[in-house]
Design an enzyme around this catalytic site. Structure first.
Site, PDB file in Angstrom:
ATOM      1  N   VAL A   1      69.797  39.946  21.092  1.00  0.00           N
ATOM      2  CA  VAL A   1      69.295  38.723  20.440  1.00  0.00           C
ATOM      3  C   VAL A   1      70.415  37.812  19.937  1.00  0.00           C
ATOM      4  CG1 VAL A   1      67.056  39.730  19.793  1.00  0.00           C
ATOM      5  CG2 VAL A   1      68.973  39.806  18.160  1.00  0.00           C
TER       6      VAL A   1
ATOM      7  N   GLY B   1      67.550  44.361  14.018  1.00  0.00           N
ATOM      8  CA  GLY B   1      68.377  44.130  12.835  1.00  0.00           C
ATOM      9  C   GLY B   1      69.472  45.172  12.716  1.00  0.00           C
TER      10      GLY B   1
ATOM     11  N   TYR C   1      73.551  41.855   4.348  1.00  0.00           N
ATOM     12  CA  TYR C   1      72.198  42.236   4.762  1.00  0.00           C
ATOM     13  C   TYR C   1      71.153  41.556   3.865  1.00  0.00           C
ATOM     14  CZ  TYR C   1      68.412  45.506   6.049  1.00  0.00           C
ATOM     15  OH  TYR C   1      67.242  46.061   6.486  1.00  0.00           O
TER      16      TYR C   1
END
Ligand SMILES: NC(=O)c1ccc[n+]([C@@H]2O[C@H](COP(=O)([O-])OP(=O)(O)OC[C@H]3O[C@@H](n4cnc5c(N)ncnc54)[C@H](OP(=O)(O)O)[C@@H]3O)[C@@H](O)[C@H]2O)c1
Length: 241
Positions: free
Chosen positions: A56, A84, A147
Site C-alpha cells: 500500500v 498497518g 503509530y
C-alpha cells in the site's frame, strides 16, 4: 448467508485482523479479495478469497490490485483499510524514517486505497469504507508517537471522507481495537503484555474475530445510518476518549 454478495477488499488480509475480517465476509457470502506482500497466503486461498499482491506504500501497486479485483469481482463495494505497521521507539531516539514509514503505510496507505475505492463508489452512489485505527490513536502510548499520530490521523481522515461522500451514499467509519492477539502484539515482551492487559476492564485481549465482527457490522445494512463513527473494540481500555 446474505442473498446479495458484495465485492469486498481487505488490505493486509493475509494474517492477523485482516485475515479474520476477510474470513468473516467470505463466510457471509461476499466476494472477498485480500492483499498480501510476499507469497500468496495459503490461509486466504483456503477461504475462496482472491489474493492480490499489493504494497500500500506504492500507488502503482494499489492501482494494479484494484484492476485485478475489479476484473474478477466487479468494483469494490466494501473497502477495509487494515494494513498497518509499528516501529516503536521513544521520541528522543525516533529516527525520521521510522516515523515517516509508519505514516506512509498507516495513513498514506489508507488514503491511496480509499481514494481508488471512492472513484467507483461515488459512481455507484453506494459504498462502505472501514479504516482500522487503534485505541492508541486516542490515548497515546509512550514509545509510539509515530503509530499514535498515524492512528489519530485516520480518524480525521475518515470523518472528512464521511462529510465529503455522505451525500453519495458512501459511509466511512473507523474501528479502534485495543489489544488483539496477533503477530503485532506477540512481539511484545511479557512485562509489556501484562502492563497493557492490566488496564483492560474486561481483563483480556481481543480475538481477531471480535474485531472482524465490528467491521462486518459497520459494512452491513444495519449500519446504513452510521458514518464518521469511531467504534472501539478494546474491552473498555479507551473508554471516555
Ligand atoms: N494487534 C493489535 O493489538 C492491534 C490493535 C489496534 C490496531 N491494530 C491495527 O490492526 C491492523 C492489523 O494489525 P494486526 O495485529 O493484524 O497486525 P499484523 O499481524 O502485524 O498484520 C499486519 C498486516 O498488514 C500488512 N501490511 C503491513 N505493511 C503493509 C504494506 N506496506 N502494504 C500492504 N500490507 C501491509 C501485513 O502484510 P505482510 O504480511 O506482508 O507483512 C499484514 O497483513 C493494523 O492496522 C494495526 O495497526 C492492531
Amino acid at each position: 448467508m446474505r442473498i446479495v454478495s458484495r465485492s469486498v477488499l481487505v488490505t493486509g488480509g493475509n494474517r492477523g485482523i485482516g485475515l479474520a475480517v476477510a474470513r468473516a465476509f467470505a463466510e457471509a457470502g461476499d466476494r472477498v479479495a485480500l492483499t498480501y506482500r510476499t507469497g500468496p497466503p495459503e490461509a486466504a486461498t483456503g477461504l475462496g478469497c482472491l489474493a492480490v499482491r499489493c504494497d500500500v506504500t506504492d500507488a502503482g501497486q494499489v492501482d494494479r490490485a484494484y484492476k485485478e479485483v475489479e476484473a474478477a469481482h466487479g468494483p469494490v463495494e466494501v473497502l477495509v483499510a487494515n494494513a498497518g505497521i509499528t516501529r516503536d521507539q521513544l521520541l528522543l531516539r525516533m529516527a525520521e524514517k521510522d516515523f515517516s514509514d509508519v505514516l506512509d503505510t498507516n495513513v498514506m496507505g489508507a488514503f491511496r486505497v480509499a481514494k481508488r475505492a471512492a472513484e467507483e463508489m461515488v459512481e455507484a452512489r453506494r459504498g462502505r469504507i472501514v479504516l482500522i485505527s487503534s485505541v492508541v490513536g486516542l490515548l497515546g502510548a509512550a514509545g509510539q508517537t509515530n503509530y499514535a499520530a498515524s492512528k489519530a490521523g485516520l480518524i480525521g481522515f475518515a470523518r472528512s471522507v464521511a462529510r465529503e461522500l455522505g451525500s453519495r451514499g458512501v459511509t466511512c467509519n473507523v474501528v479502534a481495537p485495543g489489544f488483539v492477539e496477533t503477530d503485532m502484539t506477540r512481539a511484545l515482551n511479557d512485562k509489556q503484555r501484562a502492563a497493557m492487559l492490566g488496564k483492560v476492564p474486561l481483563g483480556r485481549g481481543a480475538r481477531a474475530e471480535e474485531v472482524a465482527a465490528a467491521v462486518r457490522f459497520l459494512a452491513s445494512e444495519d449500519a446504513a445510518y452510521i458514518t464518521g463513527a469511531v467504534l472501539p473494540v478494546d474491552g473498555g481500555l479507551g473508554m471516555g476518549h
